[in-house]
Design an enzyme around this catalytic site. Structure first.
Site, PDB file in Angstrom:
ATOM      1  N   CYS A  67       0.634  -1.344  -0.297  1.00  0.00           N
ATOM      2  CA  CYS A  67       0.136   0.108  -0.167  1.00  0.00           C
ATOM      3  C   CYS A  67       0.728   1.185  -0.461  1.00  0.00           C
ATOM      4  O   CYS A  67       0.590   2.261  -0.444  1.00  0.00           O
ATOM      5  CB  CYS A  67      -0.805   0.607   1.133  1.00  0.00           C
ATOM      6  SG  CYS A  67      -0.158   0.030   2.900  1.00  0.00           S
ATOM      7  N   CYS A 110       1.831  -4.728   5.529  1.00  0.00           N
ATOM      8  CA  CYS A 110       0.883  -5.007   6.968  1.00  0.00           C
ATOM      9  C   CYS A 110      -0.144  -5.620   6.707  1.00  0.00           C
ATOM     10  O   CYS A 110      -0.376  -5.786   5.780  1.00  0.00           O
ATOM     11  CB  CYS A 110       0.567  -3.184   6.736  1.00  0.00           C
ATOM     12  SG  CYS A 110      -0.782  -2.885   5.111  1.00  0.00           S
ATOM     13  N   CYS A 155       9.177 -13.895  -4.799  1.00  0.00           N
ATOM     14  CA  CYS A 155       9.453 -14.598  -3.539  1.00  0.00           C
ATOM     15  C   CYS A 155       9.651 -16.456  -3.408  1.00  0.00           C
ATOM     16  O   CYS A 155      10.273 -16.809  -3.547  1.00  0.00           O
ATOM     17  CB  CYS A 155       9.151 -13.685  -2.134  1.00  0.00           C
ATOM     18  SG  CYS A 155       9.586 -15.035  -0.955  1.00  0.00           S
ATOM     19  N   CYS A 165     -15.513 -40.186  -4.178  1.00  0.00           N
ATOM     20  CA  CYS A 165     -16.344 -41.645  -5.049  1.00  0.00           C
ATOM     21  C   CYS A 165     -17.412 -40.212  -5.825  1.00  0.00           C
ATOM     22  O   CYS A 165     -17.462 -39.258  -5.518  1.00  0.00           O
ATOM     23  CB  CYS A 165     -16.590 -41.581  -3.643  1.00  0.00           C
ATOM     24  SG  CYS A 165     -18.402 -42.140  -3.803  1.00  0.00           S
ATOM     25  N   CYS A 205     -21.826 -45.728   0.857  1.00  0.00           N
ATOM     26  CA  CYS A 205     -22.915 -45.168   0.521  1.00  0.00           C
ATOM     27  C   CYS A 205     -22.934 -46.216  -0.850  1.00  0.00           C
ATOM     28  O   CYS A 205     -24.226 -45.764  -1.023  1.00  0.00           O
ATOM     29  CB  CYS A 205     -22.411 -43.997  -0.104  1.00  0.00           C
ATOM     30  SG  CYS A 205     -21.458 -43.812  -2.149  1.00  0.00           S
ATOM     31  N   HIS A 225     -16.220 -52.291 -14.260  1.00  0.00           N
ATOM     32  CA  HIS A 225     -16.206 -52.735 -15.880  1.00  0.00           C
ATOM     33  C   HIS A 225     -15.477 -54.166 -15.607  1.00  0.00           C
ATOM     34  O   HIS A 225     -15.357 -54.741 -16.865  1.00  0.00           O
ATOM     35  CB  HIS A 225     -16.385 -51.644 -16.757  1.00  0.00           C
ATOM     36  CG  HIS A 225     -14.745 -51.411 -16.902  1.00  0.00           C
ATOM     37  ND1 HIS A 225     -13.882 -52.226 -16.628  1.00  0.00           N
ATOM     38  CD2 HIS A 225     -15.031 -50.034 -16.337  1.00  0.00           C
ATOM     39  CE1 HIS A 225     -12.648 -50.764 -16.868  1.00  0.00           C
ATOM     40  NE2 HIS A 225     -13.636 -49.442 -16.135  1.00  0.00           N
ATOM     41  N   CYS A 272     -39.951 -58.616 -54.832  1.00  0.00           N
ATOM     42  CA  CYS A 272     -38.704 -57.785 -56.282  1.00  0.00           C
ATOM     43  C   CYS A 272     -38.417 -57.062 -55.729  1.00  0.00           C
ATOM     44  O   CYS A 272     -37.748 -56.338 -55.157  1.00  0.00           O
ATOM     45  CB  CYS A 272     -40.295 -57.643 -56.745  1.00  0.00           C
ATOM     46  SG  CYS A 272     -39.774 -57.308 -58.284  1.00  0.00           S
ATOM     47  N   CYS A 274     -28.309 -52.516 -57.278  1.00  0.00           N
ATOM     48  CA  CYS A 274     -27.650 -51.864 -58.058  1.00  0.00           C
ATOM     49  C   CYS A 274     -27.867 -50.493 -57.397  1.00  0.00           C
ATOM     50  O   CYS A 274     -26.651 -49.494 -57.242  1.00  0.00           O
ATOM     51  CB  CYS A 274     -26.836 -51.538 -59.025  1.00  0.00           C
ATOM     52  SG  CYS A 274     -28.770 -51.081 -59.950  1.00  0.00           S
TER      53      CYS A 274
END
Lengths: 519, 162
Positions: free
Chosen positions: A132, A151, A178, A219, A243, A256, A301, A316
């Protein structure tokens, strides 16, 4: 398996309290799945995980902090800076310290400052605050461990801004270049008690143990249950949170195994999007040469008339007139194209059929799993009632254990179809495994899979019988227990085949799966 | 955010102005500071000498500083007004690739820096340059960012040599 959750049930004081406690009690019976889990099974890989909630989080973090501050002989605050920098990997921290020396590590982690302090102003009555640019009484200023002094009011505002920008875990000193991390004790003193910034700061420090830590994952439950899972050992595993949610630690998705993470992601995509609709369209329809809409042939047909009125040759695909006999369209000849067209249609049709084969089985077992999972709560209640009412035969845990085995097997079996879809007759591993070898693997795998499926359906049926009150005989009990053991053995065999005979032939690292951990 | 500076910011800017008027950094002069949160600075190209090339000798540049409301906790917005110096870290639109001008994880701004110190850094950046070219991708970058503030660009400060 951490089982401290009853210690902490008072932590959640909101409405979800009841619900989560209830869920937890339901699941505590399930602990045998993990408690003394030493998979006699296929894998020697270490499988251990811990559920972390707000209470255990503080405990675990303190443990890690104390260990490091003990070994390094440093403060807790320093230990935290080091551990955050090393993503809570103690071994890596220790190795780097041994390798590069403490000073280098301290500087990199922001324990010490990268710049030398210009003027030690400790003895002065007033300090020129560099932020400041005002002269402030010494006792209204604070210097950090790096020695830089500003400060209190500037520190405060600086912390406020930094914390709200999400920099709590790397809250650096204000001085130019720093780089030192501010001491957590001093931050706590400078920010007013019970200010939102201080709360946020402390929570962020606490959660750093989860979010900056490669061995921990939140989770993935939604709505979030507030817990996380720590895995010590192999990251390929499928832990279950308190849970009730079970998930793949590696990809965070639903469990999986034995399908790999990659297989499952593609499978999920495939089963959600309409790529199979397209396959069906490709196999069964042809675009009208005029309006380009897909047309399905619904008569015998080969002259097809689109809704737009355009007639064309099914063989075709080119536009024709409408005059025809049963064998040919007048003025149109396309015989020599027939082979080619058929081949393309055949392949699309075959691919679609193949996918539907695996999809139906995967979906079927997933649906059964959902039903059996619903059943579980009812079964638990009825088992409890039976155990209280019937004095003669007062142990009905075999029903619960049997049902749990069904659930585990169901999940594995379901995923095994995903695995089979990608493993056999798909392009995923084409470059790594010969066609003959793959065909032999497929036979081997399907034998195991079918044996498991047969036994699973038998046990599922037996358990349905066990639901009827008249049927609680000793004989049924033996059948269930035997079937349960038999399923376990078959899963072990399936995984042995998978890991030793099939996956071991592949070199891709992405082909790792979570091992079976039942007992 | 701009246009509504906090009391702390105003006091700090006034303090910097006072210090600047007392002793301005070498080769720099304040052209205007109205409003107080928007400065324009005249910067003379550094002279050569001491083995330095004289790439910018005799040139004069104009630098614009905009102070944000949360200054100095937030970095000021610093750009060269046209014509910006030709330099591998300065784009044609005046945007400057220098870490101390930006906040964030890889930015180097510190509340302990001042406009005066920033000016010195920029001048030494010019003085130490040996290659009077624009950064790679200059045209594309200028087209892409348009009128946006350089503080919205994600900078990668990988080169400390210039």
């Amino acid at each position: 398996m951490a089982d401290d959750s009853d210690l902490c049930s008072d932590y959640y004081d909101d409405d979800e309290d009841d619900e989560s406690d209830q869920l937890y009690q339901v699941d505590s019976g399930n602990d045998y799945l993990g408690e003394d889990t030493q998979p006699e099974a296929s894998s020697s890989r270490k499988q251990e995980w811990t559920v972390i909630d707000q209470c255990t989080l503080a405990k675990l973090q303190n443990g890690a902090l104390e260990a490091v501050s003990g070994i390094m002989g440093c403060s807790r605050s320093t230990a935290r800076k080091l551990l955050v920098h090393f993503r809570w990997d103690k071994e890596s921290l220790m190795c780097t310290v041994a390798d590069k020396g403490q000073e280098v590590v301290y500087r990199a982690a922001g324990v010490t400052s990268a710049v030398e302090l210009e003027d030690p102003s400790a003895s002065m009555a007033e300090v020129d605050c560099g932020s400041c640019l005002c002269s402030v009484a010494r006792n209204e200023c604070t210097s950090m461990e790096c020695g830089h002094i500003f400060c209190n009011s500037c520190w405060q505002q600086y912390f406020d801004v930094q914390i709200s920008d999400g920099n709590s875990r790397r809250l650096r000193c204000m001085a130019f270049r720093c780089g030192a991390i501010c001491d957590e004790g001093k931050v706590g003193e400078l920010l007013p008690d019970s200010s939102p910034a201080l709360k946020r700061y402390q929570q962020a420090l606490l959660e750093s143990y989860i979010e900056d830590n490669q061995n921990v994952r939140w989770c993935p439950s939604a709505p979030h249950c507030g817990r996380a899972i720590q895995v010590d050992g192999d990251h390929y595993c499928e832990p279950q949170c308190c849970c009730g949610l079970m998930f793949c630690f590696k990809c965070g998705d639903l469990p999986h195994s034995p399908a790999t993470c990659e297989m499952f992601q593609i499978w999920k995509q495939k089963s959600q999007d309409d790529s199979e609709t397209k396959n069906w369209l490709c196999a069964h329809t042809k675009p009208c040469p005029k309006c380009k809409n897909p047309v399905e042939k619904n008569g015998g047909c080969n002259l097809v008339v689109c809704r737009c009125g355009q007639a064309f040759c099914w063989l075709c695909g080119s536009a024709t007139g409408t005059d025809h006999t049963w064998t040919r369209i007048s003025g149109h000849e396309c015989g020599r194209w027939k082979d080619d067209m058929d081949k393309k249609v055949d392949e699309a049709s075959r691919n679609h059929k193949r996918y539907m084969h695996y999809f139906e089985r995967w979906k079927g077992h997933m649906d059964s799993l959902a039903k059996e999972d619903e059943l579980r709560a009812d079964v638990l209640t009825s088992v409890e009632n039976l155990e209280n009412a019937d004095n003669e035969l007062n142990d009905y845990s075999w029903i619960t254990f049997g049902l749990d085995q069904v659930l585990v097997a169901r999940r594995i079996l379901s995923s095994s179809y995903v695995f089979a879809f990608f493993m056999f007759g798909n392009d995923m591993f084409k470059s790594e495994i010969s066609e003959e070898r793959n065909l032999a693997n497929k036979e081997l795998f399907e034998d195991q899979q079918q044996m498991l499926e047969a036994e699973l359906e038998r046990l599922s049926h037996l358990l349905e019988d066990a639901q009827k009150p008249a049927n609680k005989s000793m004989q049924l009990r033996m059948l269930v227990i035997n079937s349960k053991d038999s399923i376990h053995r078959r899963i072990v065999n399936l995984y042995n085949t998978l890991e030793n005979d099939i996956l071991s032939q592949l070199t891709q690292s992405a082909s790792s799966i979570a091992p079976y951990t039942g007992k | 955010m701009y246009g509504n500076p906090t009391v702390v910011a105003m006091r700090r800017i006034q303090g910097e102005l006072r210090d600047w008027l007392k002793s301005a950094p070498e080769g720099c002069a304040l052209e205007s500071y109205d409003p107080l949160t928007n400065w324009v600075i005249i910067m003379q190209g550094p002279e050569g000498g001491m083995g330095m090339a004289r790439l910018y000798e005799g040139e004069v540049f104009r630098l614009q500083i905009r102070f944000p409301d949360r200054y100095p906790l937030e970095a000021p917005e610093v750009v060269f007004l046209p014509e910006s110096p030709i330099h591998p870290h300065i784009y044609t639109n005046g945007h400057i690739c220098l870490d101390i001008l930006y906040d964030g994880v890889n930015g180097g701004w510190s509340p302990a820096l001042t406009v005066s110190k920033v000016c010195l850094s920029l001048r030494s950046m010019l003085a130490s340059n040996t290659d009077k070219t624009r950064p790679p991708g200059d045209q594309a970058y200028c087209r892409r960012v348009g009128e946006r503030s350089p503080k919205l660009t994600r900078w990668a400060f990988d080169d400390d040599s210039v």
